[in-house]
Scaffold this motif. Structure first.
Motif, PDB file in Angstrom:
ATOM      1  N   PRO A  19       0.815  -1.223   0.000  1.00 58.63           N
ATOM      2  CA  PRO A  19       0.000   0.000   0.000  1.00 58.63           C
ATOM      3  C   PRO A  19       0.841   1.263   0.000  1.00 58.63           C
ATOM      4  O   PRO A  19       1.931   1.310   0.565  1.00 58.63           O
ATOM      5  CB  PRO A  19      -0.795  -0.111   1.309  1.00 58.63           C
TER       6      PRO A  19
ATOM      7  N   VAL B  41      -0.472  -0.588  -4.613  1.00 53.29           N
ATOM      8  CA  VAL B  41      -1.720   0.162  -4.784  1.00 53.29           C
ATOM      9  C   VAL B  41      -1.820   1.245  -3.714  1.00 53.29           C
ATOM     10  O   VAL B  41      -1.217   1.162  -2.658  1.00 53.29           O
ATOM     11  CB  VAL B  41      -2.952  -0.766  -4.694  1.00 53.29           C
ATOM     12  N   GLY B  42      -2.627   2.266  -4.002  1.00 50.81           N
ATOM     13  CA  GLY B  42      -2.797   3.364  -3.068  1.00 50.81           C
ATOM     14  C   GLY B  42      -1.925   4.536  -3.456  1.00 50.81           C
ATOM     15  O   GLY B  42      -0.991   4.409  -4.263  1.00 50.81           O
TER      16      GLY B  42
ATOM     17  N   SER C  56      -5.517   7.258   0.003  1.00 48.06           N
ATOM     18  CA  SER C  56      -6.536   6.402  -0.597  1.00 48.06           C
ATOM     19  C   SER C  56      -7.332   5.691   0.494  1.00 48.06           C
ATOM     20  O   SER C  56      -6.827   5.460   1.589  1.00 48.06           O
ATOM     21  CB  SER C  56      -5.872   5.361  -1.505  1.00 48.06           C
TER      22      SER C  56
ATOM     23  N   LEU D 281      -9.762   0.265  -1.082  1.00 46.73           N
ATOM     24  CA  LEU D 281      -8.943  -0.019  -2.261  1.00 46.73           C
ATOM     25  C   LEU D 281      -8.029  -1.211  -2.004  1.00 46.73           C
ATOM     26  O   LEU D 281      -7.856  -2.076  -2.869  1.00 46.73           O
ATOM     27  CB  LEU D 281      -8.120   1.216  -2.625  1.00 46.73           C
ATOM     28  N   ILE D 282      -7.439  -1.278  -0.826  1.00 48.22           N
ATOM     29  CA  ILE D 282      -6.569  -2.401  -0.488  1.00 48.22           C
ATOM     30  C   ILE D 282      -7.386  -3.672  -0.316  1.00 48.22           C
ATOM     31  O   ILE D 282      -6.979  -4.750  -0.759  1.00 48.22           O
ATOM     32  CB  ILE D 282      -5.769  -2.094   0.793  1.00 48.22           C
TER      33      ILE D 282
ATOM     34  N   THR E 298      -8.185  -5.069  -3.616  1.00 46.15           N
ATOM     35  CA  THR E 298      -6.995  -5.666  -4.232  1.00 46.15           C
ATOM     36  C   THR E 298      -6.711  -7.044  -3.641  1.00 46.15           C
ATOM     37  O   THR E 298      -6.361  -7.985  -4.359  1.00 46.15           O
ATOM     38  CB  THR E 298      -5.780  -4.746  -4.040  1.00 46.15           C
TER      39      THR E 298
ATOM     40  N   TYR F 271       1.274  -6.495  -5.563  1.00 48.47           N
ATOM     41  CA  TYR F 271       0.320  -5.474  -5.973  1.00 48.47           C
ATOM     42  C   TYR F 271       0.684  -4.183  -5.244  1.00 48.47           C
ATOM     43  O   TYR F 271       0.561  -4.101  -4.017  1.00 48.47           O
ATOM     44  CB  TYR F 271      -1.108  -5.867  -5.607  1.00 48.47           C
TER      45      TYR F 271
ATOM     46  N   LYS G 164       2.985   3.182  -6.735  1.00 49.75           N
ATOM     47  CA  LYS G 164       3.662   2.837  -7.981  1.00 49.75           C
ATOM     48  C   LYS G 164       4.727   3.856  -8.384  1.00 49.75           C
ATOM     49  O   LYS G 164       5.860   3.471  -8.704  1.00 49.75           O
ATOM     50  CB  LYS G 164       2.642   2.632  -9.099  1.00 49.75           C
TER      51      LYS G 164
END
Length: 279
Positions: free
Chosen positions: A176, A245-246, A221, A225-226, A229, A243, A250
Motif C-alpha cells: 500500500p 496500490v494506493g 486512498s 482499495l486495499i 486488491t 500489488y 507505484k
C-alpha cells in the motif's frame, strides 16, 4: 461446496476491517483477529467471526488457528495485516521498541504463517497475503526500524513463495501507498515523542507534519482499495506476486528503482521538508 475460510489479522480497523467485510461479502467464512474484541462489534453484526489474537503471543496464535480448524475444518486464506509504524531516529528508538516492532510486523506474520501452512499443505491449496508497504521498497527519514520490518517481510515472502509453490499455495505481497487509516497519526505521534527533542528535533517536526498534514491527508486512498486488491488476488487463478496500490505506491517504487541512492535521498528531503544540514 463449503465456503472458503479466511483469517485476517489486525482487523479491528482500517485495512483489516475493510478486508474482512469484503471477503465476507464474497462468500468467505471470515475470522477477523485482533487483540481487542470490543473494537470488532461492527464485524460481528455483519456476520464475521471474531477471534482474540495477539500476534506477539504464541499461545494466542495457536489457539486462534485451532479454533478456526475446529469450527470450519480448513483455512484457505491468511491475510497478515497486523502491524504498526514506530518512527524515530535510529539513535533515539530503544532496542526494546525496535524488537517490539519486528515482533509484530515480521515475527508475528511469520509465526502465524508457520501455524497455517500444515493445514494448507494438507489441502494442497491456499493463499498467504502479506501486507507490507511501499515502505518495503523505499526509505523515508526517521523510519529505519519500520522500513526494516517491511523490507524483511518482502524478503520472507519471496523465499516462502518458492518453498510452498509445489503444494499449490500462493504467496502474495500487497504494497500500500498512503492510506486513510490511523497508521500515519500513530506513527507521527510516536515520532514526536521519540525524536521531538534533541539532535533530531527539526527533522522529526518536519517529517511528522509531512505524515499528517492536510496535503497528505487529502491524497490518501481509502482502505477499501486495499481490500478490493486483496480480494482480487485471492480469487485469481494465477495472482500477481505483488500489488502496489494506493496513493504514491507505484510512482515512488518506480523512482526508487531508477534513481541513484543520493538522488532518491534528495527527493525524500524535498518531499518531507528535511534539511540536509543539522540544526
Amino acid at each position: 461446496m463449503t465456503p472458503p475460510v479466511a483469517l485476517v489479522t489486525g482487523a479491528s480497523s482500517g485495512i483489516g476491517e475493510a478486508t474482512a467485510l469484503k471477503l465476507h461479502a464474497l462468500g468467505y467464512t471470515v475470522y477477523a483477529a485482533a487483540r481487542r474484541l470490543n473494537r470488532m462489534q461492527s464485524l460481528v453484526a455483519a456476520g464475521v467471526h471474531v477471534v482474540a489474537m495477539d500476534v506477539t503471543d504464541d499461545d494466542s496464535m495457536r489457539a486462534g488457528i485451532q479454533e478456526i480448524i475446529a469450527r470450519s475444518g480448513r483455512i484457505d486464506v491468511l491475510v497478515n495485516n497486523a502491524g504498526y509504524g514506530a518512527y524515530g531516529a535510529v539513535e533515539d528508538v530503544s532496542i526494546d521498541e525496535a524488537r517490539q516492532q519486528f515482533d509484530v510486523n515480521v515475527f508475528g506474520a511469520a509465526r502465524l504463517t508457520q501455524l497455517a501452512l500444515p493445514h494448507m499443505r494438507k489441502q494442497r491449496a491456499g493463499s498467504i497475503v502479506n501486507i507490507t508497504s511501499m515502505g518495503g521498497k523505499i526509505h523515508t527519514p526517521l523510519g529505519a526500524w519500520y522500513h526494516g520490518t517491511k523490507f524483511a517481510l518482502e524478503a520472507i515472502s519471496d523465499c516462502l513463495r518458492l518453498e510452498v509453490a509445489p503444494f499449490g499455495i500462493d504467496v502474495v505481497v500487497i504494497e500500500p501507498g498512503g492510506i486513510k487509516t490511523e497508521w500515519a497519526r500513530i506513527a507521527a505521534d510516536h515520532l514526536r515523542a521519540t525524536s521531538g527533542q534533541g539532535a533530531y528535533a527539526c527533522q522529526a517536526r518536519a517529517m511528522a507534519e509531512s505524515m499528517v498534514g492536510e496535503a497528505s491527508r487529502k491524497r490518501q486512498s481509502p482502505p477499501q482499495l486495499i481490500a478490493d486488491t486483496i480480494a482480487k488476488a485471492v480469487t485469481a487463478r494465477r495472482p500477481k506476486t505483488r500489488y502496489a496500490v494506493g496513493f504514491g505506491a507505484k510512482p515512488m517504487i518506480f523512482m526508487r528503482r531508477w534513481l541513484s541512492d543520493r538522488a532518491f535521498d534528495s527527493l525524500m528531503r524535498m518531499a518531507t521538508g528535511i534539511s540536509r544540514k543539522a540544526a
